[in-house]
Write an enzyme that holds these catalytic residues in place. Structure first.
Site, PDB file in Angstrom:
ATOM      1  N   HIS A 275     -12.699  -3.694   3.806  1.00 56.77           N
ATOM      2  CA  HIS A 275     -11.384  -4.038   3.976  1.00 56.77           C
ATOM      3  C   HIS A 275     -10.833  -3.627   5.321  1.00 56.77           C
ATOM      4  O   HIS A 275     -10.176  -4.170   5.792  1.00 56.77           O
ATOM      5  CB  HIS A 275     -10.720  -3.324   2.922  1.00 56.77           C
ATOM      6  CG  HIS A 275      -9.035  -3.544   2.951  1.00 56.77           C
ATOM      7  ND1 HIS A 275      -8.701  -3.907   1.581  1.00 56.77           N
ATOM      8  CD2 HIS A 275      -8.077  -3.499   3.774  1.00 56.77           C
ATOM      9  CE1 HIS A 275      -7.477  -4.015   1.671  1.00 56.77           C
ATOM     10  NE2 HIS A 275      -7.040  -3.974   2.994  1.00 56.77           N
TER      11      HIS A 275
ATOM     12  N   GLU B 287       0.706  -1.257   0.083  1.00 52.10           N
ATOM     13  CA  GLU B 287       0.202   0.154  -0.056  1.00 52.10           C
ATOM     14  C   GLU B 287       0.922   1.416   0.056  1.00 52.10           C
ATOM     15  O   GLU B 287       0.377   2.401   0.323  1.00 52.10           O
ATOM     16  CB  GLU B 287      -0.825   0.091   1.272  1.00 52.10           C
ATOM     17  CG  GLU B 287      -1.807  -1.029   1.373  1.00 52.10           C
ATOM     18  CD  GLU B 287      -2.836  -1.463   0.026  1.00 52.10           C
ATOM     19  OE1 GLU B 287      -2.972  -0.698  -0.637  1.00 52.10           O
ATOM     20  OE2 GLU B 287      -3.661  -2.425   0.345  1.00 52.10           O
TER      21      GLU B 287
ATOM     22  N   HIS C 209      -2.735   2.377   8.363  1.00 52.38           N
ATOM     23  CA  HIS C 209      -4.259   1.452   7.685  1.00 52.38           C
ATOM     24  C   HIS C 209      -4.238   0.313   8.684  1.00 52.38           C
ATOM     25  O   HIS C 209      -3.274  -0.620   8.772  1.00 52.38           O
ATOM     26  CB  HIS C 209      -3.509   0.948   6.377  1.00 52.38           C
ATOM     27  CG  HIS C 209      -4.618  -0.090   5.839  1.00 52.38           C
ATOM     28  ND1 HIS C 209      -5.892   0.108   5.697  1.00 52.38           N
ATOM     29  CD2 HIS C 209      -3.931  -1.388   5.153  1.00 52.38           C
ATOM     30  CE1 HIS C 209      -6.324  -1.076   4.946  1.00 52.38           C
ATOM     31  NE2 HIS C 209      -5.201  -1.756   4.888  1.00 52.38           N
TER      32      HIS C 209
ATOM     33  N   HIS D  38      -7.128  -3.155   9.706  1.00 48.84           N
ATOM     34  CA  HIS D  38      -8.321  -4.000   9.428  1.00 48.84           C
ATOM     35  C   HIS D  38      -9.180  -3.831  10.711  1.00 48.84           C
ATOM     36  O   HIS D  38      -9.204  -5.036  11.457  1.00 48.84           O
ATOM     37  CB  HIS D  38      -7.810  -5.378   8.980  1.00 48.84           C
ATOM     38  CG  HIS D  38      -7.071  -5.206   7.804  1.00 48.84           C
ATOM     39  ND1 HIS D  38      -6.565  -6.598   7.248  1.00 48.84           N
ATOM     40  CD2 HIS D  38      -6.680  -4.296   6.766  1.00 48.84           C
ATOM     41  CE1 HIS D  38      -5.998  -6.242   5.988  1.00 48.84           C
ATOM     42  NE2 HIS D  38      -5.958  -5.006   5.765  1.00 48.84           N
TER      43      HIS D  38
ATOM     44  N   GLU E 187     -17.651  12.429  22.576  1.00 49.88           N
ATOM     45  CA  GLU E 187     -16.331  12.637  22.180  1.00 49.88           C
ATOM     46  C   GLU E 187     -15.970  12.603  20.590  1.00 49.88           C
ATOM     47  O   GLU E 187     -15.145  13.314  20.249  1.00 49.88           O
ATOM     48  CB  GLU E 187     -15.185  11.964  22.840  1.00 49.88           C
ATOM     49  CG  GLU E 187     -15.184  12.413  24.292  1.00 49.88           C
ATOM     50  CD  GLU E 187     -14.601  13.692  24.909  1.00 49.88           C
ATOM     51  OE1 GLU E 187     -13.142  13.724  24.740  1.00 49.88           O
ATOM     52  OE2 GLU E 187     -15.239  14.580  25.238  1.00 49.88           O
TER      53      GLU E 187
HETATM   54  P1  13P Z   1       1.176  -5.529   3.171  1.00 48.86           P
HETATM   55  O1  13P Z   1       1.452  -6.956   3.869  1.00 48.86           O
HETATM   56  O2  13P Z   1       1.931  -5.469   1.626  1.00 48.86           O
HETATM   57  O3  13P Z   1       1.343  -4.247   4.140  1.00 48.86           O
HETATM   58  O4  13P Z   1      -0.468  -5.618   2.895  1.00 48.86           O
HETATM   59  C1  13P Z   1      -1.380  -5.699   3.883  1.00 48.86           C
HETATM   60  C2  13P Z   1      -2.501  -4.986   3.807  1.00 48.86           C
HETATM   61  O5  13P Z   1      -3.298  -4.958   4.599  1.00 48.86           O
HETATM   62  C3  13P Z   1      -3.058  -4.703   2.156  1.00 48.86           C
HETATM   63  O6  13P Z   1      -4.231  -3.851   2.244  1.00 48.86           O
HETATM   64 ZN    ZN Z   2      -5.390  -3.961   3.963  1.00 44.41          ZN
END
Ligand code: 13P
Ligand code: ZN
Length: 273
Positions: free
Chosen positions: A209, A114, A138, A140, A168
């Protein structure tokens, strides 16, 4: 100074481990990047071992010559704390912002897939904040992902529903949250879509995602991700108990909150339902 002893490297490792402990980083899920300050780069330069130039996959002229600490592609957040030199690394960008080279770590690997989204977000935030913002994250986040299956994929709805979940919230993310529809991850297209939203917001949901968050430092960026994901958890719980709220924070309550806390809440999120 030894690379791993530097305060910004320690802060990066701690944040990655905090994310792992929250359960947001199954397997290699998620990635983190930090735009290092010139004095931080200088303080660890003696450890550098410079690799070959590689294409970034997009162009970020606003970041030419900058250095970033990044997680590696396919690397597990779970392992960052025990083998950082394998899981994370520092990269340098060339004078056009089109190529990168590894200068420390990543043991034969490469930066996160990413990287285009991270760097395009950094470029937008650097320009908009006069260089204050340095972290892109980023994760999940389970509950935010769950909501992308039941809420319309609209920033007005995501922002308003999450604001209502904790008093908040509007103070922590007054600009709101962007929403990117489902797209193939890892390339320039999703990077363009996300960085466009980062002109307005500090956080963007990736449907089915996860989420991206941006901030000045590790505390603020982790705190933003944590606050949004906690609000999402409350919403998931409430929707699981019953589909309708019996009572909630109303638009006029939010307007009063904005006045007292001196934040600007855009009227587009304060619609009557
Ligand atoms: P990477 O292992 O390449 O960072 O990818 C993980 C991910 O969350 C892709 O969206
Ligand atoms: Zn991801």
């Amino acid at each position: 100074m030894k690379f791993l002893k530097a305060e910004f490297v320690q802060g990066f490792i701690r944040m990655a481990n905090d994310g792992w402990e929250q359960g947001w980083h199954e397997r290699n899920g998620g990635n983190l990047s930090y735009r290092a300050k010139p004095e931080e780069v200088e303080s660890v330069k003696e450890n550098f071992s410079v690799g070959e130039w590689q294409p970034i996959g997009t162009s970020v002229p606003g970041l030419a010559g900058e250095y970033f600490l990044v997680t590696g592609s396919g690397k597990y957040f779970r392992n960052v704390i025990i083998k950082p030199e394998d899981s994370i690394g520092m990269i340098e960008l060339d004078e056009k912002g089109e190529n990168y080279r590894i200068v420390w770590g990543l043991a034969g690997g490469r930066p996160t897939s990413e990287l285009p989204t991270h760097l395009m977000n950094h470029e937008v935030k650097k320009e908009l904040t006069g260089g204050r913002y340095r972290v892109i994250y980023h994760a999940h986040t389970t509950n935010v992902i769950a909501l992308t299956f039941v809420l319309p994929l609209e920033e007005e709805v995501f922002t308003r529903e999450l604001w209502e979940m904790a008093t908040e919230c509007p103070v922590v993310f007054p600009a709101g949250i962007g929403v990117v529809p489902w797209m193939v991850p890892g390339g320039r297209e999703i990077a363009v879509a996300t960085s466009r939203l980062m002109k307005e917001y500090d956080a963007a949901v990736w449907a089915h995602h996860g989420m991206f968050a941006a901030g000045e430092d590790f505390d603020l960026t982790f705190g933003l991700m944590h606050t949004i994901e906690k609000a999402a958890e409350i919403l998931v719980k409430l929707l699981s108990m019953q589909p309708q709220k019996r009572q909630t924070i109303q638009p006029d309550d939010l307007r009063r909150l904005a006045e007292d806390f001196k934040v600007m809440l855009p009227e587009k999120f304060l619609y009557e339902k």
